[in-house]
Motif scaffolding. Structure first.
Motif, PDB file in Angstrom:
ATOM      1  N   THR A  53     -41.541 -21.390 -55.156  1.00  0.00           N
ATOM      2  CA  THR A  53     -40.152 -21.607 -55.567  1.00  0.00           C
ATOM      3  C   THR A  53     -39.450 -20.308 -55.943  1.00  0.00           C
ATOM      4  N   SER A  54     -40.129 -19.465 -56.700  1.00  0.00           N
ATOM      5  CA  SER A  54     -39.498 -18.224 -57.166  1.00  0.00           C
ATOM      6  C   SER A  54     -39.089 -17.323 -56.007  1.00  0.00           C
ATOM      7  N   SER A  55     -39.843 -17.364 -54.895  1.00  0.00           N
ATOM      8  CA  SER A  55     -39.522 -16.519 -53.745  1.00  0.00           C
ATOM      9  C   SER A  55     -38.223 -16.954 -53.080  1.00  0.00           C
ATOM     10  N   ILE A  56     -37.834 -18.216 -53.271  1.00  0.00           N
ATOM     11  CA  ILE A  56     -36.588 -18.727 -52.715  1.00  0.00           C
ATOM     12  C   ILE A  56     -35.425 -18.498 -53.674  1.00  0.00           C
ATOM     13  N   ILE A  57     -35.593 -18.951 -54.918  1.00  0.00           N
ATOM     14  CA  ILE A  57     -34.456 -18.921 -55.845  1.00  0.00           C
ATOM     15  C   ILE A  57     -34.122 -17.505 -56.312  1.00  0.00           C
ATOM     16  N   ARG A  58     -35.033 -16.558 -56.118  1.00  0.00           N
ATOM     17  CA  ARG A  58     -34.753 -15.174 -56.509  1.00  0.00           C
ATOM     18  C   ARG A  58     -34.375 -14.294 -55.325  1.00  0.00           C
ATOM     19  N   ASN A  59     -34.316 -14.875 -54.129  1.00  0.00           N
ATOM     20  CA  ASN A  59     -33.947 -14.135 -52.933  1.00  0.00           C
ATOM     21  C   ASN A  59     -32.434 -14.206 -52.731  1.00  0.00           C
ATOM     22  N   PRO A  60     -31.713 -13.061 -52.721  1.00  0.00           N
ATOM     23  CA  PRO A  60     -30.246 -13.081 -52.641  1.00  0.00           C
ATOM     24  C   PRO A  60     -29.700 -13.811 -51.418  1.00  0.00           C
ATOM     25  N   ARG A  61     -30.354 -13.669 -50.255  1.00  0.00           N
ATOM     26  CA  ARG A  61     -29.863 -14.330 -49.044  1.00  0.00           C
ATOM     27  C   ARG A  61     -29.995 -15.841 -49.158  1.00  0.00           C
ATOM     28  N   HIS A  62     -31.172 -16.310 -49.580  1.00  0.00           N
ATOM     29  CA  HIS A  62     -31.366 -17.745 -49.779  1.00  0.00           C
ATOM     30  C   HIS A  62     -30.419 -18.269 -50.850  1.00  0.00           C
ATOM     31  N   HIS A  63     -30.250 -17.484 -51.897  1.00  0.00           N
ATOM     32  CA  HIS A  63     -29.393 -17.865 -53.022  1.00  0.00           C
ATOM     33  C   HIS A  63     -27.989 -18.206 -52.536  1.00  0.00           C
ATOM     34  N   GLN A  64     -27.410 -17.343 -51.707  1.00  0.00           N
ATOM     35  CA  GLN A  64     -26.040 -17.533 -51.240  1.00  0.00           C
ATOM     36  C   GLN A  64     -25.921 -18.736 -50.310  1.00  0.00           C
ATOM     37  N   VAL A  65     -26.833 -18.831 -49.353  1.00  0.00           N
ATOM     38  CA  VAL A  65     -26.800 -19.935 -48.382  1.00  0.00           C
ATOM     39  C   VAL A  65     -26.979 -21.271 -49.078  1.00  0.00           C
ATOM     40  N   ILE A  66     -27.937 -21.341 -50.005  1.00  0.00           N
ATOM     41  CA  ILE A  66     -28.210 -22.582 -50.737  1.00  0.00           C
ATOM     42  C   ILE A  66     -27.012 -22.989 -51.579  1.00  0.00           C
ATOM     43  N   SER A  67     -26.453 -22.043 -52.317  1.00  0.00           N
ATOM     44  CA  SER A  67     -25.352 -22.377 -53.220  1.00  0.00           C
ATOM     45  C   SER A  67     -24.090 -22.790 -52.471  1.00  0.00           C
ATOM     46  N   ASP A  68     -23.819 -22.140 -51.328  1.00  0.00           N
ATOM     47  CA  ASP A  68     -22.639 -22.507 -50.542  1.00  0.00           C
ATOM     48  C   ASP A  68     -22.761 -23.933 -50.005  1.00  0.00           C
ATOM     49  N   ALA A  69     -23.911 -24.228 -49.412  1.00  0.00           N
ATOM     50  CA  ALA A  69     -24.115 -25.568 -48.856  1.00  0.00           C
ATOM     51  C   ALA A  69     -24.225 -26.598 -49.979  1.00  0.00           C
ATOM     52  N   GLY A  70     -24.924 -26.238 -51.043  1.00  0.00           N
ATOM     53  CA  GLY A  70     -25.102 -27.161 -52.153  1.00  0.00           C
ATOM     54  C   GLY A  70     -23.806 -27.543 -52.820  1.00  0.00           C
ATOM     55  N   PHE A 122     -28.916 -28.890 -53.742  1.00  0.00           N
ATOM     56  CA  PHE A 122     -28.665 -28.249 -55.034  1.00  0.00           C
ATOM     57  C   PHE A 122     -27.929 -26.923 -54.877  1.00  0.00           C
ATOM     58  N   THR A 123     -27.409 -26.444 -55.994  1.00  0.00           N
ATOM     59  CA  THR A 123     -26.835 -25.105 -56.095  1.00  0.00           C
ATOM     60  C   THR A 123     -27.670 -24.315 -57.098  1.00  0.00           C
ATOM     61  N   ILE A 124     -27.622 -23.017 -57.009  1.00  0.00           N
ATOM     62  CA  ILE A 124     -28.298 -22.152 -57.980  1.00  0.00           C
ATOM     63  C   ILE A 124     -27.236 -21.558 -58.894  1.00  0.00           C
ATOM     64  N   GLU A 125     -27.371 -21.808 -60.190  1.00  0.00           N
ATOM     65  CA  GLU A 125     -26.367 -21.362 -61.165  1.00  0.00           C
ATOM     66  C   GLU A 125     -26.989 -20.336 -62.111  1.00  0.00           C
ATOM     67  N   ASP A 126     -26.680 -19.066 -61.880  1.00  0.00           N
ATOM     68  CA  ASP A 126     -27.231 -17.991 -62.713  1.00  0.00           C
ATOM     69  C   ASP A 126     -26.457 -17.845 -64.020  1.00  0.00           C
ATOM     70  N   LEU A 185     -31.701 -42.379 -59.375  1.00  0.00           N
ATOM     71  CA  LEU A 185     -31.082 -41.280 -58.634  1.00  0.00           C
ATOM     72  C   LEU A 185     -30.264 -40.482 -59.643  1.00  0.00           C
ATOM     73  N   VAL A 186     -30.493 -39.166 -59.710  1.00  0.00           N
ATOM     74  CA  VAL A 186     -29.887 -38.348 -60.770  1.00  0.00           C
ATOM     75  C   VAL A 186     -28.996 -37.262 -60.187  1.00  0.00           C
ATOM     76  N   LEU A 187     -27.752 -37.245 -60.634  1.00  0.00           N
ATOM     77  CA  LEU A 187     -26.790 -36.210 -60.259  1.00  0.00           C
ATOM     78  C   LEU A 187     -26.689 -35.208 -61.395  1.00  0.00           C
ATOM     79  N   ARG A 188     -26.953 -33.942 -61.108  1.00  0.00           N
ATOM     80  CA  ARG A 188     -26.803 -32.883 -62.094  1.00  0.00           C
ATOM     81  C   ARG A 188     -25.387 -32.324 -61.963  1.00  0.00           C
ATOM     82  N   VAL A 189     -24.526 -32.712 -62.896  1.00  0.00           N
ATOM     83  CA  VAL A 189     -23.100 -32.394 -62.821  1.00  0.00           C
ATOM     84  C   VAL A 189     -22.815 -30.977 -63.300  1.00  0.00           C
ATOM     85  N   GLU A 190     -23.470 -30.590 -64.399  1.00  0.00           N
ATOM     86  CA  GLU A 190     -23.300 -29.239 -64.940  1.00  0.00           C
ATOM     87  C   GLU A 190     -24.678 -28.639 -65.185  1.00  0.00           C
ATOM     88  N   PRO A 191     -24.845 -27.333 -64.923  1.00  0.00           N
ATOM     89  CA  PRO A 191     -26.173 -26.714 -65.017  1.00  0.00           C
ATOM     90  C   PRO A 191     -26.623 -26.456 -66.451  1.00  0.00           C
TER      91      PRO A 191
END
Length: 281
Positions: A174-191, A15-19, A141-147
């Motif tokens: 979950t909140s400790s991951i999705i609100r952490n700037p470092r995790h946020h960037q790594v997750i979104s880039d790979a996602g 997944f990606t994180i879309e703020d 199986l579900v693809l989330r195309v737009e957030p």
């Protein structure tokens, strides 16, 4: 009088994180799948507000009732059939099944999309998740195309006749991951990378392959999760395995349940891909 609504559990593979400043537009893109187990909410007559939840607490229910501004007396009974806080989307299923059940019970006349938006708001407000609610309106199986929430984000569903096994080693906040700037960037880039690959070729094989690559690249796996994922991926009859996002949980796919029954893995649960989705009782 009473009525029930079942919403399936949902496990995300990547997944990606879309703020966004607007809650209904905040969310995630990515891919995951629905399980045959989930959360069933039943609303029935009562002379006072009663809440009966078989595990966890009433935090999600309280948040939904607050958003909906409901002060009517009734009884809420929730049967949560999966571990909470372990990447199964139980808080989203709790919120969505509650809004849908209340809509019917109180004859509010809300659309399914509006019920989904209320549930999405509760999820985001509590920091419990970003994309489970809209995924749970799909099937298979579900693809989330737009957030975003239902009616704002977009999904695509794909049906497959496969069995799923899962084992959880506990929860991740979950909140400790999705609100952490470092995790946020790594997750979104790979996602984003694997989201683009999957949109080009949305096959079951690619979902499993990309999920495993994503979980390795983001380094979110604990040692115990990685060891079991690697073991499953070494087995010839297993289609693929990865980590359930975001939970200390392993999932694996196979063509039939006998493959998993022959594995000597303690506390391994066997399920099926849910190609039906939400059920009104």
């Amino acid at each position: 009088m009473s009525n029930s609504v079942f919403v399936p559990g949902h496990i995300t593979g990547f997944f990606t994180i879309e703020d966004h400043d607007i809650t209904l537009k905040k969310g995630s893109c990515g891919a995951g799948f629905l399980l045959s187990r989930g959360v069933r909410t039943t609303i029935s007559d009562s002379d006072e507000l009663e809440i009966d939840v078989n595990q966890g607490d009433s935090t999600v229910i309280d948040e939904v009732l607050k958003i909906m501004e409901i002060d009517t007396d009734f009884k809420v009974t929730q049967d949560i059939q999966l571990p909470i806080g372990a990447g199964f989307g139980t808080s989203a299923a709790s919120a969505l099944s509650l809004t849908l059940a209340l809509n019917e019970f109180l004859d509010l006349g809300y659309s399914t999309e509006l019920c989904g938006q209320i549930a999405h708001m509760a999820e985001v407000n509590l920091g419990a998740g970003l994309g489970d609610v809209i995924a749970q309106t799909g099937h298979g199986l579900v693809l989330r195309v737009e957030p975003g929430a239902p009616g704002i984000g977009k999904i695509k569903s794909f049906e497959h006749d496969v069995c799923i096994a899962w084992k959880t080693f506990g929860g991740i906040e979950t909140s400790s991951i999705i609100r952490n700037p470092r995790h946020h960037q790594v997750i979104s880039d790979a996602g984003l990378k694997y989201l683009e690959y999957f949109e080009e070729k949305p096959s079951l094989k690619n979902f499993l392959d990309f999920s495993n690559r994503f979980s390795n690249e983001t380094k979110l796996m604990s040692d115990e999760v990685k060891n079991l994922v690697d073991y499953f991926n070494s087995r010839p009859d297993i289609l693929g395995s990865s980590m359930g996002m975001l939970g200390n949980t392993v999932f694996a796919f196979a063509q039939n349940e006998d493959v998993f029954k022959n594995e000597e893995v303690e506390n391994l649960h066997i399920d099926k891909l849910n190609n039906v989705g939400i059920v009104y009782d």
